[in-house]
Structures are given as C-alpha cells and as structure tokens.
Design a protein around this motif. Structure first.
Motif, PDB file in Angstrom:
ATOM      1  N   GLY A 188      66.509  34.853  65.614  1.00  0.00           N
ATOM      2  CA  GLY A 188      65.548  33.867  65.108  1.00  0.00           C
ATOM      3  C   GLY A 188      64.103  34.321  65.131  1.00  0.00           C
ATOM      4  N   LYS A 189      63.874  35.582  65.535  1.00  0.00           N
ATOM      5  CA  LYS A 189      62.480  36.040  65.689  1.00  0.00           C
ATOM      6  C   LYS A 189      61.760  36.179  64.350  1.00  0.00           C
ATOM      7  CE  LYS A 189      63.977  40.871  66.370  1.00  0.00           C
ATOM      8  NZ  LYS A 189      65.378  40.614  65.952  1.00  0.00           N
ATOM      9  N   SER A 190      62.449  36.665  63.305  1.00  0.00           N
ATOM     10  CA  SER A 190      61.803  36.786  61.986  1.00  0.00           C
ATOM     11  C   SER A 190      61.472  35.409  61.417  1.00  0.00           C
ATOM     12  CB  SER A 190      62.702  37.542  61.008  1.00  0.00           C
ATOM     13  OG  SER A 190      62.765  38.905  61.351  1.00  0.00           O
ATOM     14  N   THR A 191      62.384  34.464  61.611  1.00  0.00           N
ATOM     15  CA  THR A 191      62.124  33.087  61.167  1.00  0.00           C
ATOM     16  C   THR A 191      60.878  32.544  61.848  1.00  0.00           C
ATOM     17  OG1 THR A 191      64.465  32.664  60.757  1.00  0.00           O
ATOM     18  CG2 THR A 191      63.060  30.741  61.109  1.00  0.00           C
ATOM     19  N   MET A 192      60.787  32.778  63.152  1.00  0.00           N
ATOM     20  CA  MET A 192      59.651  32.258  63.912  1.00  0.00           C
ATOM     21  C   MET A 192      58.340  32.890  63.441  1.00  0.00           C
ATOM     22  SD  MET A 192      59.588  31.674  67.950  1.00  0.00           S
ATOM     23  CE  MET A 192      58.256  30.772  68.709  1.00  0.00           C
ATOM     24  N   LEU A 193      58.358  34.201  63.204  1.00  0.00           N
ATOM     25  CA  LEU A 193      57.151  34.879  62.737  1.00  0.00           C
ATOM     26  C   LEU A 193      56.704  34.317  61.391  1.00  0.00           C
ATOM     27  CD1 LEU A 193      55.450  37.576  63.560  1.00  0.00           C
ATOM     28  CD2 LEU A 193      56.628  38.528  61.578  1.00  0.00           C
ATOM     29  N   ARG A 194      57.645  34.125  60.469  1.00  0.00           N
ATOM     30  CA  ARG A 194      57.312  33.691  59.110  1.00  0.00           C
ATOM     31  C   ARG A 194      56.961  32.208  59.042  1.00  0.00           C
ATOM     32  NH1 ARG A 194      59.375  37.163  54.905  1.00  0.00           N
ATOM     33  NH2 ARG A 194      59.750  39.218  55.789  1.00  0.00           N
ATOM     34  N   LEU A 195      57.247  31.473  60.096  1.00  0.00           N
ATOM     35  CA  LEU A 195      56.795  30.083  60.161  1.00  0.00           C
ATOM     36  C   LEU A 195      55.281  30.006  60.387  1.00  0.00           C
ATOM     37  CD1 LEU A 195      59.666  28.525  62.314  1.00  0.00           C
ATOM     38  CD2 LEU A 195      59.023  27.770  60.021  1.00  0.00           C
ATOM     39  N   ILE A 196      54.714  31.034  61.033  1.00  0.00           N
ATOM     40  CA  ILE A 196      53.294  30.997  61.377  1.00  0.00           C
ATOM     41  C   ILE A 196      52.434  30.887  60.122  1.00  0.00           C
ATOM     42  CG2 ILE A 196      51.381  32.303  62.407  1.00  0.00           C
ATOM     43  CD1 ILE A 196      53.469  33.460  64.398  1.00  0.00           C
ATOM     44  N   ASN A 197      52.774  31.666  59.067  1.00  0.00           N
ATOM     45  CA  ASN A 197      51.994  31.573  57.819  1.00  0.00           C
ATOM     46  C   ASN A 197      52.753  30.832  56.728  1.00  0.00           C
ATOM     47  OD1 ASN A 197      53.894  33.532  57.329  1.00  0.00           O
ATOM     48  ND2 ASN A 197      52.470  35.077  56.570  1.00  0.00           N
TER      49      ASN A 197
ATOM     50  N   LEU B 223      50.424  39.716  61.732  1.00  0.00           N
ATOM     51  CA  LEU B 223      51.853  39.538  61.987  1.00  0.00           C
ATOM     52  C   LEU B 223      52.564  40.850  61.677  1.00  0.00           C
ATOM     53  CD1 LEU B 223      52.432  36.053  60.277  1.00  0.00           C
ATOM     54  CD2 LEU B 223      51.728  36.525  62.630  1.00  0.00           C
ATOM     55  N   CYS B 224      53.366  41.339  62.619  1.00  0.00           N
ATOM     56  CA  CYS B 224      54.060  42.622  62.458  1.00  0.00           C
ATOM     57  C   CYS B 224      55.567  42.382  62.482  1.00  0.00           C
ATOM     58  CB  CYS B 224      53.676  43.583  63.572  1.00  0.00           C
ATOM     59  SG  CYS B 224      51.904  43.889  63.697  1.00  0.00           S
ATOM     60  N   ASP B 225      56.190  42.541  61.318  1.00  0.00           N
ATOM     61  CA  ASP B 225      57.623  42.265  61.167  1.00  0.00           C
ATOM     62  C   ASP B 225      58.410  43.557  61.307  1.00  0.00           C
ATOM     63  OD1 ASP B 225      60.101  41.317  60.545  1.00  0.00           O
ATOM     64  OD2 ASP B 225      59.600  40.552  58.562  1.00  0.00           O
ATOM     65  N   GLU B 226      58.823  43.874  62.550  1.00  0.00           N
ATOM     66  CA  GLU B 226      59.573  45.117  62.828  1.00  0.00           C
ATOM     67  C   GLU B 226      58.816  46.322  62.264  1.00  0.00           C
ATOM     68  OE1 GLU B 226      62.425  45.380  64.543  1.00  0.00           O
ATOM     69  OE2 GLU B 226      63.573  43.526  64.359  1.00  0.00           O
ATOM     70  N   ALA B 227      57.516  46.375  62.540  1.00  0.00           N
ATOM     71  CA  ALA B 227      56.639  47.337  61.867  1.00  0.00           C
ATOM     72  C   ALA B 227      56.944  48.788  62.197  1.00  0.00           C
ATOM     73  CB  ALA B 227      55.180  47.036  62.223  1.00  0.00           C
ATOM     74  N   THR B 228      57.700  49.055  63.270  1.00  0.00           N
ATOM     75  CA  THR B 228      57.958  50.453  63.652  1.00  0.00           C
ATOM     76  C   THR B 228      59.431  50.839  63.608  1.00  0.00           C
ATOM     77  OG1 THR B 228      58.078  49.834  66.004  1.00  0.00           O
ATOM     78  CG2 THR B 228      55.928  50.526  65.163  1.00  0.00           C
ATOM     79  N   SER B 229      60.310  49.918  63.236  1.00  0.00           N
ATOM     80  CA  SER B 229      61.738  50.220  63.343  1.00  0.00           C
ATOM     81  C   SER B 229      62.228  51.235  62.313  1.00  0.00           C
ATOM     82  CB  SER B 229      62.569  48.932  63.250  1.00  0.00           C
ATOM     83  OG  SER B 229      62.412  48.338  61.990  1.00  0.00           O
TER      84      SER B 229
END
Length: 244
Positions: A43-52, A164-170
């Motif tokens: 649920g972490k990507s969902t949570m990040l994308r809720l911010i904006n 906001l960094c969405d798995e920016a280094t994976s």
C-alpha cells in the motif's frame, strides 16, 4: 507539512471492493526525509500518490502545509501540484526531448516564466545535479543514474515544498543508488525540502531517512525514528526487513 487523518483507499474491481489502504493517520514534519517501506502490495505507492491526489482517497482528510487538499477543486489542485515534485522508478523522461527540454517541461506547462528565465533555471538545475555537460543529449544517451538525476532536476524545477520519490533507486545498481541518495540528502539539507520516499530496501531507509513507517497489507504496522526502528523492531515484518 503532511498530515493524514483517517485516510483510506478502496478500489472497485469486477464489482468487488478491494482495500488498498486501511484508515491511516500519520504526520510528516516540515523538512523531514520520511521513508515508507513495505513489500510489493503493502500500500506504500497508494499512500504516496494520495499526497498529491494522483490517487483519490475513499475517505479521510489529507492536510498539506495547513490546507485540506482533499477539498481542492481542479484549478486549486493544478496549483498545488506545482508545489509537489515527483521522482519515478523508471524515470518517465520523454525520449524525443533533450535533457534540458525534459527539465524545462514543467516550467513551460506552468507558463509563468519567459524563455530566457526558463533557460536560466534549467542551467541552475542541471548544475545542481551534476549534468551541466549533458544538456543537449537525449535520454537514450544517458546511464540509469544520469536519467534519474534528470528526473530529480525536473522534479525541482518549480521550486516545490515537497519531493515524492516512488522507488527512485530500485532500477539502479548499488553504487549509482548511493550517489543518488547522497544527492537527495544534499537537496534536503540545502533546500529544506520535505521528502517522502518509498522503497522495499531497508538500506535506502538507513542511508537517507530521518523517520520510517513500515507498511504491511494496507496499514502502517510500525513507525518511528530510523534509529529506534532499526535497534528495537517490534513487528514481524519490521524484524524481517532489519534482518535482511
């Protein structure tokens, strides 16, 4: 800077309600580097994308810098999103545009600066991320780390308050990951930006974050300072991450 008040998100799939985020309350302080860690589907990507509001919440309130962004209309939302930069896992650069044009794109779309002002801002940003010599190159001519630096410069172009960094280094190798994380730490320190970073790697959290929230099955199961969570993990999911 960011406050979640009983925020939840449910998707409707084939007539069924699928919960992605259970009711969650969370506070992220101004200037913090805050990490969200969890396995795929936590649920972490969902949570990040809720911010904006790239994802619309099913309920609850999201307060950013004192304003209820869940109440924003389309025009207010466009203005708000210019204050929130976003860095993506797979860079999301336009292949047909040069490095400079990719960085300039948000400024061009905003329509607030003249051409010469945009050029000056792009030059400043490319210098900050160490890519001054690559302005006229295209994404296909860059390494993965260089592409991510272009993504970071583009995210900073409108002087955001939040990054906001969405798995920016994976998608990067360990050495490149270290240099990108060092750049993010410098940006946080120099620009006093609030950074929210999601990852499934505890080493990323250890290197750059002040605080961390551990997610599992759509909820936060543990949170605190990075030192506390590393030294005294309580939840089985956190213990597995720390052991890894």
């Amino acid at each position: 800077m960011i406050e979640f008040q009983h925020v939840h998100k449910t998707y409707r799939v084939a007539g069924r309600e699928i919960p992605a985020l259970n009711p969650t309350s969370l506070t992220i302080e101004n200037g913090q580097v805050f990490g969200l860690i969890g396995h795929s589907g936590a649920g972490k990507s969902t949570m990040l994308r809720l911010i904006n509001r790239l994802e619309e919440p099913s309920g609850g309130k999201i307060i950013v810098d004192g304003e209820d962004v869940t109440a924003f209309n389309a025009s207010q939302l466009r203005g708000f999103r210019q204050q929130v930069g976003m860095i993506f896992q797979h860079f999301n650069l336009l292949a047909s545009k040069t490095v400079a044009d990719n960085v300039a794109l948000p400024l061009t779309l905003a329509g607030k600066l003249s051409g010469s002002e945009i050029d000056k801002r792009v030059t400043e940003l490319l210098a900050r991320v160490g890519l001054s010599d690559h302005a006229r190159k295209y994404p296909a001519q860059l390494s993965g780390g260089q592409k991510q630096r272009v993504g970071i410069a583009r995210a900073l172009s409108t002087n955001p308050k939040i990054l906001l960094c969405d798995e920016a280094t994976s998608a990067l190798d360990p050495q490149t990951t270290a240099s990108v994380l060092q750049l993010l730490a410098e940006i946080n320190r120099e620009l006093k930006l609030t950074i929210v970073l999601i990852t499934h790697e505890m080493d990323v959290i250890r290197r750059v974050c002040d605080c961390v929230a551990v997610m599992d099955a759509g909820q936060i199961v543990e949170q605190g300072s990075v030192a506390d969570v590393f030294l005294h993990p309580q939840h089985p999911t956190t213990k597995r991450f720390v052991q890894e």
